[in-house]
Write a protein that holds these residues in place. Structure first.
Motif, PDB file in Angstrom:
ATOM      1  N   ARG B 262      13.890  18.061  72.640  1.00  0.00           N
ATOM      2  CA  ARG B 262      13.952  18.660  71.305  1.00  0.00           C
ATOM      3  C   ARG B 262      15.307  18.410  70.637  1.00  0.00           C
ATOM      4  NH1 ARG B 262      10.744  21.792  67.552  1.00  0.00           N
ATOM      5  NH2 ARG B 262      12.280  22.709  66.171  1.00  0.00           N
ATOM      6  N   TYR B 263      15.246  18.046  69.372  1.00  0.00           N
ATOM      7  CA  TYR B 263      16.472  17.849  68.595  1.00  0.00           C
ATOM      8  C   TYR B 263      16.758  19.054  67.721  1.00  0.00           C
ATOM      9  CZ  TYR B 263      17.148  12.979  69.822  1.00  0.00           C
ATOM     10  OH  TYR B 263      17.420  11.824  70.507  1.00  0.00           O
ATOM     11  N   GLN B 264      18.010  19.403  67.592  1.00  0.00           N
ATOM     12  CA  GLN B 264      18.422  20.501  66.714  1.00  0.00           C
ATOM     13  C   GLN B 264      19.865  20.229  66.317  1.00  0.00           C
ATOM     14  OE1 GLN B 264      15.969  23.383  66.767  1.00  0.00           O
ATOM     15  NE2 GLN B 264      16.866  23.464  64.740  1.00  0.00           N
ATOM     16  N   TYR B 265      20.202  20.453  65.086  1.00  0.00           N
ATOM     17  CA  TYR B 265      21.553  20.174  64.597  1.00  0.00           C
ATOM     18  C   TYR B 265      21.946  18.717  64.920  1.00  0.00           C
ATOM     19  CZ  TYR B 265      22.222  25.161  63.809  1.00  0.00           C
ATOM     20  OH  TYR B 265      22.100  26.458  63.356  1.00  0.00           O
ATOM     21  N   GLY B 266      20.985  17.834  64.840  1.00  0.00           N
ATOM     22  CA  GLY B 266      21.296  16.422  64.987  1.00  0.00           C
ATOM     23  C   GLY B 266      21.468  15.914  66.401  1.00  0.00           C
TER      24      GLY B 266
END
Lengths: 484, 373
Positions: B262-266
């Motif tokens: 999962r990606y979050q904040y790049g």
């Protein structure tokens, strides 16, 4: 459990109003603004009666039915809430609402959430439509939305609003500036003559499956989401709108969570609520209001769970005494009471600040007060006024005027306050709802007592409205981040 | 038995759990189905799981409690509900194998499933110090009469045999262990308590209405079974610890895998220090909990104070740790963690029930010191 079971006059079963009793600092306000506090006390009486007499007896029945069918909705309960006008409570009295302040609404949210947060959501989250419109505050739009809500209430017709932000690949990213700049949106909008075409998927949308209108944040340029994020007002009977599955969740089952699809959906120009680049600001403003209330919901879940635990411990006999007479139980209860008292007071403090500085303060401003006073009751939402409100000059003036009160700085200040409360309240909800089960034991965890339901309901509050991790980042950035 | 042998059994059980339990565990959680549980029970007999504790002389596998704990850990990593059925069964076997074998040969053979039919699992009923009254065994006109209502007990639906610890009406320290057929007249199960977790294993109170007990059904010596009960209870606590760690292990693995997707904040969320901290803390609890409960079975004791764990405290530690692990695992999954189909929220509900099995943890902390006085 039958109502006789709850034999301690405490919490939900105490006589209302006990607002000032339990939040003594309000006493000072009561002296200075007797009407303001009196109305909150009246709100508490109404909300507690509803929570105790209408909600509590049905909670487990609804939870069971929703376990079998996630699309089940108890319309009878909803109608009763509609008759009480809880779903349009912030709308001014003169326009047909209850004219409740941020404080009054906090009382409503707390009383209902302490019994069942999911049913509370069905009833009180309906103000999303109004909040969404108030953000832009184009007079025409605001009055149009209010009229729709008041008309629907009068006719007893359900009118639901959803707020569609989260996407399958991005939840928290859509709520924060830096994160949004790096997100990979799965939805997009395209400019066409007369309006926009929307495509994409939104997920975990509260009330998405029963919504009449959806307020959706969608970027025009997926490679530049922050600069191109816009807010659209979407009617769910538009061609190209469809609802995917309604999720099977751990708890909060009475509140439906759905997946939404936009497939070449056309939105006319007038339903672009925030132009490209302003979508984030719109989201931030809504968050600046809702996060504090989610914190209060969390404190209410904790409070409700503890109340049930106390009632159980007071009844439960072990050998020659009752569970509540055990010293370790008393210490545990006391410890939880302490935490709840602190967080709850902070959340009410937020509601008071909301009335003082945020959108609710508009109702205290002379132009709004004067307009409400000048026009006769029926006339205020009449066609001619709506026509007047659609006037571009007045629309513009409304927007500018509201912008001068709810400034960008104010929004970020409230996001900061709200984020802290959201984390404090929802972490407490999880901690207390888990801990009360340790007190009541295996028997108290039986379905019939309704205590385990708080445990199931609580977890998602730490996740939605920006995960508690994202809220912590917001808190840091808005407090210390700029200084380093 | 050597570690090599243990590891082989563990591998077999993991394979069994993966093949037989994994795919249906979520469906069974929504719509609990006794026949599914029975099917798994029968299939598990091919691996000798039901008769794991029964001595070889009585056609059992003759393994240790430690082996049972490891098996439960493996089963719980797919479904704690199924594992808990076995845990109740194993705990019910303890009094039988720690008593005079000749005396209870009948029951041991019944459990070992002699004669081709795979015997139903057994369950065990302990007295509780959090109830108003416990089950009593009274002497009336020369007959032994069992009466009273049990605390909420698991695995009573499928159980063929109940192993009951009854109090003396005059002295609650005098316990008697009784083996009783579940379908004896006067034995009636109450309503399903519908606990939030371990759904495939319904918990009920069992009421005994003046059930006459055959003196031969008394395991050990009448009124002298306190030690036997403590043995069974200690074993049960060890089993709960193992199940909690098994469930938490799955939670950790899923969270670790998801954090890498999962990606979050790049960036991938596993690259965020806060997520690393959460995963690291989960790993710590998993490691300490696992070594804590496996250490219960270590026969060589170090001459260092507090170096050997108490089963009740191991259970308290492992289940508390497991709950913290699963709560963080769900948090890492975000909204997906809360949805049934991802299987994490089920683990949370299961662990919460495991945490309260055999008494609640804060109460254990109080008791361990109070009992020393």
């Amino acid at each position: 459990m039958s109502m006789d079971y709850y034999n301690l006059k405490y919490g939900l079963f105490a006589d209302a109003p006990d607002l000032v009793d339990t939040l003594p600092a309000l006493g000072k306000l009561k002296k200075a603004y007797p009407k303001y506090i009196k109305r909150a006390e009246e709100a508490q009486c109404l909300a507690r009666k509803f929570a105790r007499e209408e909600l509590l007896p049905k909670v487990l029945e609804i939870d069971t039915k929703c376990s079998k069918d996630p699309k089940y909705m108890d319309w009878e309960l909803w109608r009763k809430a509609n008759d009480a006008r809880f779903n349009i409570s912030p709308i001014p009295k003169k326009m047909g609402g209850l004219g409740w302040s941020a404080l009054d609404n906090a009382v409503l949210v707390e009383e209902l959430s302490s019994v069942c947060i999911a049913s509370a959501a069905n009833i009180t989250f309906n103000t999303f439509g109004l909040l969404g419109a108030l953000v832009e505050c184009r007079t025409g739009t605001v009055l149009k939305i209010i009229k729709m809500m008041v008309d629907a209430q009068e006719k007893g017709k359900p009118l639901f609003w959803s707020w569609a932000i989260t996407e399958p690949g991005a939840g928290t990213d859509v709520e924060d500036g830096e994160a949004m700049a790096t997100m990979r949106p799965s939805s997009n909008a395209r400019k066409v003559p007369g309006g926009y075409i929307l495509n994409g998927t939104k997920c975990f949308i509260t009330n998405g499956s029963i919504a009449d209108y959806v307020i959706a944040t969608i970027p025009l340029d997926t490679s530049n989401p922050r600069e191109s994020m816009a807010t659209f007002f979407v009617s769910t009977d538009s061609t190209g709108f469809s609802v995917g599955r309604v999720e099977r969740k751990c708890g909060q089952k009475a509140s439906q969570t759905a997946e939404l699809f936009f497939n070449d959906l056309f939105v006319p120009e007038e339903n672009l609520w925030e132009p490209p680049g302003r979508g984030l600001r719109h989201t931030r403003e809504i968050l600046s209001i809702t996060r504090g209330y989610v914190g209060l919901c969390g404190s209410a879940i904790a409070g409700g769970a503890l109340q049930r635990c106390i009632q159980f411990a007071n009844r439960k006999k072990i050998k020659n005494h009752r569970l509540i007479e055990e010293e370790w139980v008393q210490f545990a209860i006391s410890d939880m009471l302490k935490d709840i008292m602190v967080v709850r007071a902070a959340c009410y403090n937020f509601a008071l600040a909301m009335d003082t500085y945020h959108v609710w303060s508009l109702f205290d401003k002379i132009p709004v007060k004067a307009s409400l006073a000048v026009f006769p009751e029926k006339f205020i939402l009449g066609e001619s006024v709506l026509e007047l409100a659609r006037n571009r000059m007045i629309d513009w003036a409304g927007n500018k005027y509201k912008g001068s009160i709810v400034t960008d700085d104010l929004v970020e200040k409230f996001v900061k306050e709200g984020s802290a409360l959201k984390v404090a309240g929802t972490d407490l909800a999880m901690k207390v709802s888990a801990r009360v089960l340790d007190v009541v034991g295996l028997e108290g965890m039986s379905y019939q007592y309704g205590i385990e339901k708080y445990f199931r309901d609580a977890k998602v509050t730490q996740i939605y409205e920006g995960s508690n991790q994202a809220n912590r980042i917001d808190l840091f950035n808005n407090t210390i981040g700029e200084m380093i | 038995m050597s570690f090599k042998e243990f590891n082989e059994i563990l591998n077999e059980c993991r394979k069994f759990a993966k093949n037989e339990i994994r795919d249906q565990a979520l469906e069974a959680d929504l719509f609990p189905d006794m026949s599914w549980v029975k099917g798994i029970w029968s299939k598990s007999a091919q691996l000798d799981i039901p008769s794991l504790l029964i001595p070889e002389a009585y056609d059992g596998a003759g393994y240790s409690e430690f082996c049972c704990a490891l098996v439960l850990d493996a089963l719980a990593s797919e479904c704690a509900g199924i594992a808990s059925v076995f845990a109740h069964h194993f705990a019910a076997c303890i009094p039988l194998i720690h008593s005079d074998m000749n005396q209870c040969e009948k029951y041991i053979r019944q459990i070992a499933g002699e004669g081709g039919d795979h015997a139903a699992p057994a369950s065990v009923i302990f007295p509780s110090n959090m109830e108003e009254k416990n089950i009593v065994l009274a002497q009336k006109e020369g007959r032994l009469i069992l009466s009273g209502t049990s605390q909420l007990t698991g695995n009573t639906d499928g159980a063929g045999l109940l192993c009951i610890f009854a109090e003396d009406p005059e002295n609650d320290k005098e316990l008697t262990c009784i083996a009783l057929e579940r379908n004896t007249r006067g034995v009636s199960p109450g309503e399903d308590a519908k606990l939030p977790g371990l759904k495939v294993n319904p918990f009920r109170r069992i009421t005994f209405e003046d059930v006459e007990i055959d003196p031969e059904a008394v395991i050990g010596e009448q009124g002298k079974s306190l030690k036997l009960m403590q043995k069974a209870q200690a074993a049960f606590y060890g089993f709960i610890s193992a199940m909690a760690m098994g469930s938490a292990r799955t939670a950790y693995k899923k969270a670790l895998a998801y954090a890498g997707e999962r990606y979050q904040y790049g960036k991938m969320i596993i690259q965020h220090q806060e997520i690393q901290r959460m995963l690291g803390s989960m790993l710590m609890k998993l490691g300490m909990g696992t070594s804590g409960y496996t250490h219960l079975y270590n026969e060589e004791k170090l001459n260092l104070p507090f170096s050997s764990a108490d089963p009740m405290l191991a259970k308290a530690f492992c289940t508390d740790a497991a709950l913290e692990i699963i709560l963080d695992a769900i948090q890492i999954h975000g909204g997906y963690g809360y949805m049934h189909e991802y299987g994490l929220e089920k683990i949370m509900r299961d662990i919460k029930v495991l945490q309260l099995l055999g008494g609640s943890n804060p109460h254990h902390h109080v008791r361990i010191i109070a009992d020393m006085q």
